[in-house]
Design a protein around this motif. Structure first.
Motif, PDB file in Angstrom:
ATOM      1  N   ALA A 410      13.673  49.164  36.598  1.00 57.65           N
ATOM      2  CA  ALA A 410      14.527  48.427  37.528  1.00 57.65           C
ATOM      3  C   ALA A 410      14.767  49.242  38.790  1.00 57.65           C
ATOM      4  O   ALA A 410      15.026  50.448  38.736  1.00 57.65           O
ATOM      5  N   ARG A 411      14.678  48.584  39.930  1.00 57.95           N
ATOM      6  CA  ARG A 411      14.923  49.247  41.212  1.00 57.95           C
ATOM      7  C   ARG A 411      16.361  49.747  41.288  1.00 57.95           C
ATOM      8  O   ARG A 411      17.297  49.076  40.872  1.00 57.95           O
ATOM      9  N   ASP A 413      19.526  51.149  43.719  1.00 55.31           N
ATOM     10  CA  ASP A 413      20.027  51.038  45.092  1.00 55.31           C
ATOM     11  C   ASP A 413      19.880  52.337  45.859  1.00 55.31           C
ATOM     12  O   ASP A 413      19.755  52.327  47.089  1.00 55.31           O
ATOM     13  N   ASP A 414      19.892  53.474  45.143  1.00 63.61           N
ATOM     14  CA  ASP A 414      19.797  54.764  45.826  1.00 63.61           C
ATOM     15  C   ASP A 414      18.350  55.258  45.919  1.00 63.61           C
ATOM     16  O   ASP A 414      18.109  56.407  46.296  1.00 63.61           O
ATOM     17  N   ALA A 415      17.376  54.384  45.609  1.00 64.18           N
ATOM     18  CA  ALA A 415      15.955  54.701  45.807  1.00 64.18           C
ATOM     19  C   ALA A 415      15.197  53.389  46.015  1.00 64.18           C
ATOM     20  O   ALA A 415      14.259  53.069  45.288  1.00 64.18           O
ATOM     21  N   SER A 416      15.608  52.634  47.014  1.00 64.05           N
ATOM     22  CA  SER A 416      15.085  51.282  47.213  1.00 64.05           C
ATOM     23  C   SER A 416      13.742  51.257  47.926  1.00 64.05           C
ATOM     24  O   SER A 416      13.070  50.216  47.946  1.00 64.05           O
ATOM     25  N   ASP A 417      13.325  52.377  48.529  1.00 63.10           N
ATOM     26  CA  ASP A 417      12.016  52.496  49.173  1.00 63.10           C
ATOM     27  C   ASP A 417      11.185  53.531  48.421  1.00 63.10           C
ATOM     28  O   ASP A 417      11.703  54.292  47.606  1.00 63.10           O
ATOM     29  N   ARG A 424      10.749  48.683  47.516  1.00 68.28           N
ATOM     30  CA  ARG A 424      10.376  48.558  46.116  1.00 68.28           C
ATOM     31  C   ARG A 424      10.687  47.148  45.604  1.00 68.28           C
ATOM     32  O   ARG A 424      11.662  46.517  46.025  1.00 68.28           O
ATOM     33  N   ALA A 425       9.851  46.695  44.683  1.00 72.03           N
ATOM     34  CA  ALA A 425      10.101  45.435  44.003  1.00 72.03           C
ATOM     35  C   ALA A 425      11.280  45.579  43.050  1.00 72.03           C
ATOM     36  O   ALA A 425      11.696  46.687  42.705  1.00 72.03           O
ATOM     37  N   ALA A 426      11.820  44.450  42.605  1.00 74.18           N
ATOM     38  CA  ALA A 426      12.949  44.482  41.670  1.00 74.18           C
ATOM     39  C   ALA A 426      12.579  45.230  40.395  1.00 74.18           C
ATOM     40  O   ALA A 426      13.387  45.975  39.841  1.00 74.18           O
ATOM     41  N   GLN A 427      11.345  45.038  39.919  1.00 70.84           N
ATOM     42  CA  GLN A 427      10.785  45.852  38.847  1.00 70.84           C
ATOM     43  C   GLN A 427       9.712  46.728  39.487  1.00 70.84           C
ATOM     44  O   GLN A 427       8.658  46.240  39.876  1.00 70.84           O
ATOM     45  N   ASP A 433       5.442  56.430  44.289  1.00 73.69           N
ATOM     46  CA  ASP A 433       4.666  55.397  44.977  1.00 73.69           C
ATOM     47  C   ASP A 433       4.889  54.040  44.355  1.00 73.69           C
ATOM     48  O   ASP A 433       4.756  53.874  43.142  1.00 73.69           O
ATOM     49  N   GLU A 434       5.240  53.073  45.180  1.00 71.10           N
ATOM     50  CA  GLU A 434       5.377  51.677  44.737  1.00 71.10           C
ATOM     51  C   GLU A 434       3.995  51.021  44.826  1.00 71.10           C
ATOM     52  O   GLU A 434       3.484  50.774  45.918  1.00 71.10           O
ATOM     53  N   ILE A 435       3.419  50.756  43.684  1.00 72.33           N
ATOM     54  CA  ILE A 435       2.034  50.280  43.666  1.00 72.33           C
ATOM     55  C   ILE A 435       1.893  48.897  44.295  1.00 72.33           C
ATOM     56  O   ILE A 435       0.852  48.558  44.849  1.00 72.33           O
ATOM     57  N   ASP A 436       2.958  48.100  44.280  1.00 72.04           N
ATOM     58  CA  ASP A 436       2.880  46.789  44.896  1.00 72.04           C
ATOM     59  C   ASP A 436       2.677  46.856  46.396  1.00 72.04           C
ATOM     60  O   ASP A 436       2.251  45.885  47.019  1.00 72.04           O
TER      61      ASP A 436
END
Length: 438
Positions: A410-411, A413-417, A424-427, A433-436
């Motif tokens: 789960a994303r 709030d203190d690491a939203s990017d 970042r996606a919600a999951q 690295d955010e693969i999406d």
């Protein structure tokens, strides 16, 4: 038929070795190909080991205050002495061999290359100077778009005991500095809250050394004290609200592999953020505190955040928490499958309120050596080398093809990017690295 091919990674001090054929009696010729991580360019003209995927610094705006232009070392010293508050010193492209320490002591002054090319303005201590550039008794200084190299002790020194705040060090190359690339000195207890170095930023800088430290680099680092290992990247005490982001650290190593952190915050550092940095082949990566506490120091770091960093092959410590309070280690990717000490993330001594969440450990599991109440969740530990774009070179971005295998969390709030500033996606993917976003 020929025997198997085994590839091994070796440190840069053995770069002259390429391959060797052995003929054990029990099988056919075993070819051992030995290669090294090729991090990027060369040290020529201060460019250093640059790769296309490293963070890219946005250009600074044009100066708005009075401008002093310099094209010689003598003119540089004169400008530093004469510049008025709000002024800018623009340095022409060139190699400046400095004969002595250079100091800035005027509020809101900027020292930067005129061309904006950090590899074309080189301030060189030639291995003779103990310290090259100092900042003393002032606020709002910016150092940008230049190279500082070949210094025995401190490349850029913040003389915090005399009042230094709001310093920005931006898009600089810090090369072959044999104690600390950037040093923030101790502030005595009686003046700490008044003089504490606050609201400083180190961004888009490249810290690298050509080889491990040797005794001849620094006569103060001897066999009877630090054994040639008194070396690090950024070392700051009593820091307040610092941001250390988007930097690259390569090859910051001591004589016997026991150097200090590429980023080292300690002695009552508070509210600092260390994010989106890349640390490759250093002895220690990102260190919140250490095991030494001077009298009067109970906690090294409070409310500090380490997030979205790549840390590659840092044997002493990948990420360390040692005497911390209410700190967070979030969404980092640490790769060292053959780790000698198995310290990809290490928690030691007191760490009350620490949160360690959503990190990807490619190698041994987290070392938990603390009895404190620590919140640990969403971390993934496995041999993930095949997931990365180029683990040998330190590129730990996830390949799109491995998306089904990467754990989701789960994303926060203190690491939203992520490390690239992508939302970042919600999951979201574990690690930096955010693969999406690929």
């Amino acid at each position: 038929m020929a025997g198997p091919i085994i590839c091994l990674s070796i440190p840069p001090e053995h770069h002259n070795i390429r391959c060797r054929t052995m003929r054990p009696s029990s099988f056919n010729a075993l070819l051992i190909c030995i290669f090294v991580p090729v991090i990027g360019g060369t040290a020529e003209h201060g460019r250093g080991p640059v790769q296309s995927w490293f963070p890219q610094a946005p250009a600074l705006p044009e100066p708005t205050g009075p401008v002093l232009r310099v094209a010689s070392a003598a003119e540089l010293y004169s400008a530093a002495a004469q510049v008025q508050p709000g002024g800018t010193i623009l340095v022409a492209d060139g190699h400046y061999r400095l004969p002595r320490y250079l100091e800035l002591h005027t509020d809101d002054v900027t020292l930067r290359s005129e061309s904006g090319r950090r590899d074309q303005v080189i301030l060189d201590g030639e291995g003779r100077l103990g310290e090259l550039l100092g900042i003393t008794a002032c606020s709002g200084v910016t150092i940008a778009d230049l190279t500082i190299q070949n210094v025995k002790w401190n490349g850029i020194k913040l003389n915090c005991d005399r009042g230094v705040r709001r310093v920005t060090i931006y898009n600089c190359v810090i090369h072959n500095i044999w104690q600390r690339g950037i040093k923030g000195v101790m502030v005595p207890d009686e003046n700490r809250e008044r003089l504490r170095p606050a609201d400083c930023r180190v961004q888009y800088c490249l810290f690298y050394n050509d080889r491990p430290k040797q005794y001849e680099d620094d006569e103060a680092d001897r066999p009877d004290n630090f054994h040639g290992n008194y070396i690090g990247g950024i070392d700051v005490m009593v820091a307040l609200r610092w941001t250390i982001s988007d930097n690259v650290f390569v090859g910051i190593r001591g004589r016997s592999g026991e150097g200090r952190g590429a980023v080292f915050l300690w002695v009552d550092a508070r509210d600092c953020v260390v994010e989106r940095n890349i640390v490759i082949d250093c002895d220690s990566g990102i260190c919140l505190g250490n095991s030494h506490r001077a009298p009067g120091t109970s906690i090294h770091c409070t409310d500090c955040v380490v997030r979205n960093n790549f840390v590659v092959r840092c044997a002493e410590n990948g990420i360390l928490a040692d005497y911390t309070r209410d700190c967070r280690i979030l969404h980092n990717t640490i790769h060292d499958p053959a780790s000698r000490l198995k310290r990809l993330i290490r928690l030691v001594h007191d760490n009350d309120g620490l949160v360690v969440a959503n990190n990807l450990l490619s190698g041994p599991a987290m070392r938990i050596e603390t009895a404190s109440s620590v919140h640990i969740e969403g971390n993934s530990t496995q041999d993930a080398g095949a997931w990365f774009a180029d683990a040998v070179r330190g590129d730990l971005h996830l390949k799109p093809a491995v998306q089904p295998a990467v754990p989701r969390v789960a994303r926060r709030d203190d690491a939203s990017d992520d490390i690239d500033g992508q939302s970042r996606a919600a999951q979201t993917s574990v690690g930096a690295d955010e693969i999406d976003g690929e």
